[in-house]
Design a protein around this motif. Structure first.
Motif, PDB file in Angstrom:
ATOM      1  N   ASP A 165       0.822  -1.222   0.000  1.00  0.00           N
ATOM      2  CA  ASP A 165       0.000   0.000   0.000  1.00  0.00           C
ATOM      3  C   ASP A 165       0.855   1.270   0.000  1.00  0.00           C
ATOM      4  O   ASP A 165       0.690   2.154   0.857  1.00  0.00           O
ATOM      5  N   LEU A 166       1.746   1.371  -0.974  1.00  0.00           N
ATOM      6  CA  LEU A 166       2.662   2.516  -0.995  1.00  0.00           C
ATOM      7  C   LEU A 166       1.935   3.848  -1.175  1.00  0.00           C
ATOM      8  O   LEU A 166       2.456   4.893  -0.769  1.00  0.00           O
ATOM      9  N   ASP A 167       0.758   3.802  -1.791  1.00  0.00           N
ATOM     10  CA  ASP A 167       0.005   5.049  -1.981  1.00  0.00           C
ATOM     11  C   ASP A 167      -0.803   5.436  -0.745  1.00  0.00           C
ATOM     12  O   ASP A 167      -1.515   6.447  -0.748  1.00  0.00           O
ATOM     13  N   ARG A 168      -0.661   4.645   0.320  1.00  0.00           N
ATOM     14  CA  ARG A 168      -1.416   4.923   1.552  1.00  0.00           C
ATOM     15  C   ARG A 168      -0.461   4.800   2.740  1.00  0.00           C
ATOM     16  O   ARG A 168      -0.408   3.769   3.408  1.00  0.00           O
ATOM     17  N   PRO A 169       0.335   5.837   3.026  1.00  0.00           N
ATOM     18  CA  PRO A 169       1.280   5.749   4.144  1.00  0.00           C
ATOM     19  C   PRO A 169       0.575   5.479   5.466  1.00  0.00           C
ATOM     20  O   PRO A 169      -0.611   5.775   5.629  1.00  0.00           O
ATOM     21  N   THR A 170       1.320   4.916   6.382  1.00  0.00           N
ATOM     22  CA  THR A 170       0.802   4.741   7.739  1.00  0.00           C
ATOM     23  C   THR A 170       0.565   6.104   8.383  1.00  0.00           C
ATOM     24  O   THR A 170       0.980   7.145   7.858  1.00  0.00           O
ATOM     25  N   GLY A 171      -0.074   6.103   9.546  1.00  0.00           N
ATOM     26  CA  GLY A 171      -0.307   7.351  10.257  1.00  0.00           C
ATOM     27  C   GLY A 171       0.974   7.910  10.876  1.00  0.00           C
ATOM     28  O   GLY A 171       1.942   7.184  11.109  1.00  0.00           O
ATOM     29  N   ASP A 172       0.972   9.199  11.114  1.00  0.00           N
ATOM     30  CA  ASP A 172       2.077   9.871  11.802  1.00  0.00           C
ATOM     31  C   ASP A 172       1.985   9.526  13.286  1.00  0.00           C
ATOM     32  O   ASP A 172       1.039   9.924  13.975  1.00  0.00           O
ATOM     33  N   PHE A 173       2.962   8.762  13.795  1.00  0.00           N
ATOM     34  CA  PHE A 173       2.821   8.279  15.177  1.00  0.00           C
ATOM     35  C   PHE A 173       2.989   9.362  16.237  1.00  0.00           C
ATOM     36  O   PHE A 173       2.775   9.113  17.415  1.00  0.00           O
ATOM     37  N   THR A 174       3.361  10.574  15.830  1.00  0.00           N
ATOM     38  CA  THR A 174       3.338  11.664  16.808  1.00  0.00           C
ATOM     39  C   THR A 174       1.927  12.205  17.011  1.00  0.00           C
ATOM     40  O   THR A 174       1.662  12.917  17.980  1.00  0.00           O
ATOM     41  N   GLU A 175       1.020  11.856  16.081  1.00  0.00           N
ATOM     42  CA  GLU A 175      -0.357  12.350  16.146  1.00  0.00           C
ATOM     43  C   GLU A 175      -1.346  11.276  16.571  1.00  0.00           C
ATOM     44  O   GLU A 175      -2.445  11.575  17.052  1.00  0.00           O
ATOM     45  N   GLY A 176      -0.989  10.017  16.385  1.00  0.00           N
ATOM     46  CA  GLY A 176      -1.876   8.903  16.697  1.00  0.00           C
ATOM     47  C   GLY A 176      -1.174   7.613  16.327  1.00  0.00           C
ATOM     48  O   GLY A 176       0.015   7.609  15.977  1.00  0.00           O
ATOM     49  N   PRO A 177      -1.854   6.475  16.361  1.00  0.00           N
ATOM     50  CA  PRO A 177      -1.211   5.213  16.011  1.00  0.00           C
ATOM     51  C   PRO A 177      -0.863   5.145  14.526  1.00  0.00           C
ATOM     52  O   PRO A 177      -1.614   5.649  13.680  1.00  0.00           O
ATOM     53  N   ALA A 178       0.262   4.522  14.219  1.00  0.00           N
ATOM     54  CA  ALA A 178       0.654   4.352  12.821  1.00  0.00           C
ATOM     55  C   ALA A 178      -0.325   3.444  12.096  1.00  0.00           C
ATOM     56  O   ALA A 178      -0.676   3.685  10.938  1.00  0.00           O
ATOM     57  N   MET A 179      -0.774   2.388  12.768  1.00  0.00           N
ATOM     58  CA  MET A 179      -1.702   1.431  12.168  1.00  0.00           C
ATOM     59  C   MET A 179      -2.756   1.038  13.194  1.00  0.00           C
ATOM     60  O   MET A 179      -2.475   1.002  14.393  1.00  0.00           O
TER      61      MET A 179
END
Length: 339
Positions: free
Chosen positions: A123-137
């Motif tokens: 899923d390269l077109d859908r990065p994980t979440g920014d873990f400084t703002e919330g969970p990555a996955m």
């Protein structure tokens, strides 16, 4: 055996009791063969230990490598929004295309050392979440990536090499290592693809903020994987577990790959018993991480490329160990007198 179903991250820790263990009888028989070969006992050093390791996990006194599978997992990361990498995330897909075209270092090292390379883009077109703002996955996303990794393993392989590609994933690796093993974030954080002093400072700051945000999860390594990790890290964990179920020894690559697998070690120290560290990279946190998981690297070549390159290079050493183990004559066969 097939990897048992995993319906939640909590299921993973309990797998350690169900997965195969090393075959002590095969290892002992391999050791006896080593001591009968035309050489002083122990004179081939770690080549002998590697042969015994392979025997233990393949369940035969004379293991061979007919098929070596190399898996490179690629993912993109929301933490890049914090300026932790000098390259744009488009490079991840561009490098995947380079792997597929045969133009990367991993292609050459797999070819010369006899490994079949598979590249899995996650899923390269859908990065994980920014873990400084919330969970990555979310847990579902993490489990999906884990199963993609597990499903990519060929149960007919004799050895598995693991690597990764993902702009921003050295920050992810440092975050996972710090969360699972403690210590100052700065000791886990290095330049990755070439961050300067200011870039490293941004990485440290982002990781510290992420650890603070997810502090309640410290002590639960699989929850940490979802909160701070990436899809390629979860896939590596899945591949490690699937390989263990099939009794396939694993060669881990550098800091990022090892940090992913080390999540499993933090959950249960037995999970990585079938893994060898292919090399120790020049990334500062890798040597510290190998010490934490009690792995001695096969090679130390000052590499820090990723891609599975160190694991592919180490495969040549494993092949050499088995060539000596299986091909040398015993004292009796050669008619050589023993002391």
């Amino acid at each position: 055996m097939a990897l048992p179903p995993i319906s939640s991250l909590r299921d993973i820790a309990g797998l350690a009791d169900a997965l195969p263990v090393a075959d002590a009888a095969a290892a002992e028989a391999a050791r006896a063969r080593q001591n009968s070969l035309t050489k002083p006992p122990g004179s081939l050093g770690r080549l002998e230990a590697i042969a015994e390791f392979m025997a233990a996990w393949r369940g035969t006194p004379r293991p061979e490598i007919w098929r070596a599978q190399a898996l490179v997992f690629a993912g993109n990361h929301g933490i890049c929004a914090q300026g932790v990498n000098p390259y744009p995330q488009e490079v991840t897909a561009q490098m995947v295309a380079n792997f597929e075209a045969g133009g990367a270092a991993i292609n050459q090292l797999c070819a010369v050392n006899g490994a079949d390379l598979d590249v899995i883009a996650l899923d390269l077109d859908r990065p994980t979440g920014d873990f400084t703002e919330g969970p990555a996955m979310s847990e579902v996303e993490c489990l999906d990536a884990l199963w993609q990794g597990a499903s990519a393993v060929d149960e007919g392989a004799d050895i598995l090499l693991l690597g990764e590609m993902g702009i921003g994933n050295s920050t992810v690796a440092a975050a996972l290592a710090a969360a699972c093993f403690g210590g100052p974030v700065a000791e886990w954080t290095g330049p990755g693809t070439g961050a300067d002093k200011a870039g490293i400072a941004r990485k440290i700051d982002a990781i510290e903020r992420g650890l603070k945000r997810h502090a309640a999860l410290i002590g639960d390594p699989l929850a940490v994987l979802a909160a701070l990790g990436g899809r390629e890290q979860a896939a590596i964990c899945g591949a490690v577990l699937a390989a263990r179920a099939a009794r396939i020894p694993v060669l881990l690559d550098g800091f990022i790959c090892t940090a992913a697998a080390a999540v499993l070690h933090a959950a249960d120290k037995r999970f990585l018993d079938h893994c060898l560290a292919g090399h120790v990279s020049a990334e500062p946190g890798h040597r510290k991480l190998l010490a934490a998981i009690h792995k001695r690297p096969v090679l130390e070549f000052d590499m820090r490329l990723g891609e599975g390159s160190g694991a592919a290079l180490a495969l040549g050493i494993v092949r050499a160990a088995l060539a000596c183990h299986n091909g040398m004559a015993t004292f009796g066969e050669a008619g050589v007198a023993q002391a």
